[in-house]
Write a protein that holds these residues in place. Sequence first.
Motif, PDB file in Angstrom:
ATOM      1  N   PHE A   1      -3.191  27.322  -2.342  1.00  0.00           N
ATOM      2  CA  PHE A   1      -2.248  28.241  -1.714  1.00  0.00           C
ATOM      3  C   PHE A   1      -2.871  29.626  -1.520  1.00  0.00           C
ATOM      4  O   PHE A   1      -2.590  30.310  -0.533  1.00  0.00           O
ATOM      5  CB  PHE A   1      -0.978  28.348  -2.559  1.00  0.00           C
ATOM      6  CG  PHE A   1      -0.205  27.065  -2.658  1.00  0.00           C
ATOM      7  CD1 PHE A   1      -0.239  26.136  -1.644  1.00  0.00           C
ATOM      8  CD2 PHE A   1       0.550  26.779  -3.784  1.00  0.00           C
ATOM      9  CE1 PHE A   1       0.470  24.950  -1.727  1.00  0.00           C
ATOM     10  CE2 PHE A   1       1.264  25.604  -3.885  1.00  0.00           C
ATOM     11  CZ  PHE A   1       1.223  24.673  -2.855  1.00  0.00           C
ATOM     12  N   GLY A   2      -3.714  30.031  -2.470  1.00  0.00           N
ATOM     13  CA  GLY A   2      -4.415  31.296  -2.303  1.00  0.00           C
ATOM     14  C   GLY A   2      -5.366  31.260  -1.128  1.00  0.00           C
ATOM     15  O   GLY A   2      -5.483  32.219  -0.363  1.00  0.00           O
TER      16      GLY A   2
ATOM     17  N   SER B   1      -3.710  32.032   2.097  1.00  0.00           N
ATOM     18  CA  SER B   1      -2.937  33.269   2.198  1.00  0.00           C
ATOM     19  C   SER B   1      -3.754  34.417   2.763  1.00  0.00           C
ATOM     20  O   SER B   1      -4.854  34.249   3.260  1.00  0.00           O
ATOM     21  CB  SER B   1      -2.404  33.660   0.815  1.00  0.00           C
ATOM     22  OG  SER B   1      -3.448  34.137   0.011  1.00  0.00           O
ATOM     23  N   SER B   2      -3.173  35.630   2.645  1.00  0.00           N
ATOM     24  CA  SER B   2      -3.794  36.848   3.139  1.00  0.00           C
ATOM     25  C   SER B   2      -5.060  37.179   2.364  1.00  0.00           C
ATOM     26  O   SER B   2      -5.173  36.894   1.178  1.00  0.00           O
ATOM     27  CB  SER B   2      -2.809  38.007   3.015  1.00  0.00           C
ATOM     28  OG  SER B   2      -3.444  39.246   3.209  1.00  0.00           O
ATOM     29  N   SER B   3      -6.019  37.844   3.046  1.00  0.00           N
ATOM     30  CA  SER B   3      -7.250  38.260   2.386  1.00  0.00           C
ATOM     31  C   SER B   3      -7.166  39.677   1.835  1.00  0.00           C
ATOM     32  O   SER B   3      -8.104  40.152   1.204  1.00  0.00           O
ATOM     33  CB  SER B   3      -8.420  38.190   3.365  1.00  0.00           C
ATOM     34  OG  SER B   3      -8.235  39.126   4.421  1.00  0.00           O
ATOM     35  N   CYS B   4      -6.071  40.360   2.074  1.00  0.00           N
ATOM     36  CA  CYS B   4      -5.923  41.734   1.594  1.00  0.00           C
ATOM     37  C   CYS B   4      -5.710  41.719   0.085  1.00  0.00           C
ATOM     38  O   CYS B   4      -4.794  41.065  -0.418  1.00  0.00           O
ATOM     39  CB  CYS B   4      -4.746  42.414   2.285  1.00  0.00           C
ATOM     40  SG  CYS B   4      -4.339  44.042   1.623  1.00  0.00           S
ATOM     41  N   SER B   5      -6.541  42.442  -0.652  1.00  0.00           N
ATOM     42  CA  SER B   5      -6.442  42.435  -2.104  1.00  0.00           C
ATOM     43  C   SER B   5      -5.098  42.960  -2.584  1.00  0.00           C
ATOM     44  O   SER B   5      -4.511  42.440  -3.534  1.00  0.00           O
ATOM     45  CB  SER B   5      -7.577  43.280  -2.709  1.00  0.00           C
ATOM     46  OG  SER B   5      -8.822  42.762  -2.359  1.00  0.00           O
TER      47      SER B   5
ATOM     48  N   ALA C   1      -4.867  33.655 -12.347  1.00  0.00           N
ATOM     49  CA  ALA C   1      -6.245  33.168 -12.251  1.00  0.00           C
ATOM     50  C   ALA C   1      -6.516  32.556 -10.882  1.00  0.00           C
ATOM     51  O   ALA C   1      -7.323  33.078 -10.103  1.00  0.00           O
ATOM     52  CB  ALA C   1      -6.519  32.151 -13.356  1.00  0.00           C
ATOM     53  N   ALA C   2      -5.830  31.457 -10.553  1.00  0.00           N
ATOM     54  CA  ALA C   2      -6.170  30.683  -9.361  1.00  0.00           C
ATOM     55  C   ALA C   2      -5.719  31.358  -8.065  1.00  0.00           C
ATOM     56  O   ALA C   2      -6.527  31.647  -7.186  1.00  0.00           O
ATOM     57  CB  ALA C   2      -5.573  29.283  -9.473  1.00  0.00           C
ATOM     58  N   PHE C   3      -4.432  31.583  -7.933  1.00  0.00           N
ATOM     59  CA  PHE C   3      -3.920  32.115  -6.663  1.00  0.00           C
ATOM     60  C   PHE C   3      -4.495  33.491  -6.352  1.00  0.00           C
ATOM     61  O   PHE C   3      -4.957  33.752  -5.239  1.00  0.00           O
ATOM     62  CB  PHE C   3      -2.392  32.196  -6.694  1.00  0.00           C
ATOM     63  CG  PHE C   3      -1.807  32.775  -5.435  1.00  0.00           C
ATOM     64  CD1 PHE C   3      -1.514  31.956  -4.361  1.00  0.00           C
ATOM     65  CD2 PHE C   3      -1.575  34.135  -5.299  1.00  0.00           C
ATOM     66  CE1 PHE C   3      -1.003  32.483  -3.182  1.00  0.00           C
ATOM     67  CE2 PHE C   3      -1.063  34.674  -4.140  1.00  0.00           C
ATOM     68  CZ  PHE C   3      -0.774  33.842  -3.073  1.00  0.00           C
ATOM     69  N   GLN C   4      -4.469  34.384  -7.330  1.00  0.00           N
ATOM     70  CA  GLN C   4      -4.880  35.764  -7.074  1.00  0.00           C
ATOM     71  C   GLN C   4      -6.348  35.835  -6.655  1.00  0.00           C
ATOM     72  O   GLN C   4      -6.702  36.558  -5.720  1.00  0.00           O
ATOM     73  CB  GLN C   4      -4.654  36.617  -8.313  1.00  0.00           C
ATOM     74  CG  GLN C   4      -5.010  38.079  -8.139  1.00  0.00           C
ATOM     75  CD  GLN C   4      -4.490  38.936  -9.284  1.00  0.00           C
ATOM     76  OE1 GLN C   4      -3.479  39.591  -9.158  1.00  0.00           O
ATOM     77  NE2 GLN C   4      -5.197  38.909 -10.404  1.00  0.00           N
ATOM     78  N   PHE C   5      -7.204  35.085  -7.329  1.00  0.00           N
ATOM     79  CA  PHE C   5      -8.611  35.154  -6.970  1.00  0.00           C
ATOM     80  C   PHE C   5      -8.880  34.453  -5.646  1.00  0.00           C
ATOM     81  O   PHE C   5      -9.605  34.984  -4.796  1.00  0.00           O
ATOM     82  CB  PHE C   5      -9.489  34.549  -8.057  1.00  0.00           C
ATOM     83  CG  PHE C   5     -10.943  34.603  -7.689  1.00  0.00           C
ATOM     84  CD1 PHE C   5     -11.666  35.774  -7.848  1.00  0.00           C
ATOM     85  CD2 PHE C   5     -11.572  33.504  -7.134  1.00  0.00           C
ATOM     86  CE1 PHE C   5     -12.990  35.850  -7.462  1.00  0.00           C
ATOM     87  CE2 PHE C   5     -12.909  33.565  -6.750  1.00  0.00           C
ATOM     88  CZ  PHE C   5     -13.612  34.743  -6.923  1.00  0.00           C
TER      89      PHE C   5
ATOM     90  N   LEU D   1       5.062  38.582   4.923  1.00  0.00           N
ATOM     91  CA  LEU D   1       4.281  37.371   5.087  1.00  0.00           C
ATOM     92  C   LEU D   1       3.854  36.764   3.762  1.00  0.00           C
ATOM     93  O   LEU D   1       2.773  36.264   3.621  1.00  0.00           O
ATOM     94  CB  LEU D   1       3.049  37.652   5.942  1.00  0.00           C
ATOM     95  CG  LEU D   1       2.163  38.830   5.590  1.00  0.00           C
ATOM     96  CD1 LEU D   1       1.134  38.470   4.549  1.00  0.00           C
ATOM     97  CD2 LEU D   1       1.472  39.300   6.838  1.00  0.00           C
ATOM     98  N   LEU D   2       4.730  36.842   2.770  1.00  0.00           N
ATOM     99  CA  LEU D   2       4.424  36.130   1.530  1.00  0.00           C
ATOM    100  C   LEU D   2       4.247  34.642   1.834  1.00  0.00           C
ATOM    101  O   LEU D   2       4.950  34.074   2.649  1.00  0.00           O
ATOM    102  CB  LEU D   2       5.563  36.320   0.520  1.00  0.00           C
ATOM    103  CG  LEU D   2       5.681  37.730  -0.059  1.00  0.00           C
ATOM    104  CD1 LEU D   2       6.907  37.824  -0.923  1.00  0.00           C
ATOM    105  CD2 LEU D   2       4.448  38.092  -0.840  1.00  0.00           C
ATOM    106  N   LEU D   3       3.321  34.038   1.129  1.00  0.00           N
ATOM    107  CA  LEU D   3       2.853  32.705   1.480  1.00  0.00           C
ATOM    108  C   LEU D   3       3.966  31.677   1.591  1.00  0.00           C
ATOM    109  O   LEU D   3       4.901  31.686   0.829  1.00  0.00           O
ATOM    110  CB  LEU D   3       1.858  32.248   0.417  1.00  0.00           C
ATOM    111  CG  LEU D   3       0.986  31.080   0.801  1.00  0.00           C
ATOM    112  CD1 LEU D   3       0.019  31.483   1.864  1.00  0.00           C
ATOM    113  CD2 LEU D   3       0.261  30.593  -0.411  1.00  0.00           C
TER     114      LEU D   3
END
Length: 439
Positions: free
Chosen positions: A96-97, A100-104, A126-130, A201-203
């Motif tokens: 899902f990450g 999604s958007s590439s904006c930190s 861990a997974a989605f955020q990175f 635009l939340l995933l």
Amino acid sequence: MTEVGLNTSVIEDIGGRKMGVIEIYMMSSQVSGIVLATGSLREVAQFVAEWAWDIWWALVLGFTISGAIQAYVSQERMVELLGGRGFREIGLGSFFGFLSSSCSFAAIATTRTIFKKGASPEASLAAFQFASTNLVIEIGLVMWILLGWQFVVADFLGGVFLIFLFAVITKYLIPNSWFESARDHPDETGGGMQMDTILSLLLRVPKRLLSSFSPRSPSTTTSSHEHKHTHEHHHEAHTEHNQMPSRIGWRYAFRRAIHEWKMVWSDIIVGFVIAGFIAAYVPQSTWTQLFALAPQGTFAWVALGSLIGVIVGIVTFICSVANVPFALVLWSAGIPFGGVLSFIFADLIVPQIVNIYRKYYGLRMAITLFVSIFLVAFVSGILIHYLFVGLNLVPQATTGGAVSGTYTLVLNVLFTPLFLAQVYVTYIEPRRGSYSVSA
């Protein structure tokens, strides 16, 4: 004629004022400094223009794909799938990450939302955020162009290492009570950093993908009326937006793509300018001496390069896609292969993002995230370096991307009209009163 010694020689300027040799020397030095500065600024502009030209089509393509994918998503359903702490949830969070958007800043805001709604630390923090900052399509395209395909593969494999190591830390080393306190921590952004409001635009997860998983039962805190209303709302939204490739569907995806641009354009420009100034003003010998503090080829050299990569990634204050041009500067200057990856992985612990962690989760969790990400970025860089050395896949430092000048010209000509169409659909068409689908 006045006689003077060698050291007190004078000449007469246009206005008749006598100037000593020392004064003339100082003036000439100032003029030379201005000329050199002008030359360096010209180099900065040249670096920035060349990088922007090389990656323009890739950014348009990446944001277009991201916008099209995000037009299909259901964030609430995603949260239901990420509540566990096993490999399945970590894999789904990473996937899902990736979508999604590439904006930190967008990534940490979305992560905060799904984490506080019940997603596990492993799947969210861990997974989605990175994955949403370092494994997305657009950063892969930019790395491929500026650095080469080896770095794209290394970024993906290094990301797997990082996510796994980070998940081990969150599951086995950090007390669960700390995560519960972080979930309960009141938001201290004061409305100034309400990313969920900024990001409409939340995933959202494709419905046909979600149908293959067993859903969790709805939360007991949600009434049947609310659940029905939410279901009907999403059904209407998907009916309206997800008839791809219908005209309304593409217009919606185009507006999501422009929304992506609006979130990251300033980061990209700042990253390019910083990289340009460093490339123009910092001598190659400075970096070479820094990376030569340990003998080349030794473990100490690799570890030092990864450490420097993380530290430089923190202090340069740039993130996500904007990191790649500066990564090229470091790579050309002689940093170890793994050091480049460590630099890129450090984009989630730049000072302004750590401060947002503090506001979202509290000071204790902000420090925990900083130390954890610093450690795993450092270790992952070392691991990926030796993996690629063992596979003989480390490219030469002079190796660049894989797209020639002719292909770049053709691709930019092809993708620029697509970008202009997205601008038209987003800003011009709504003023004419048609297709008022909002992003």
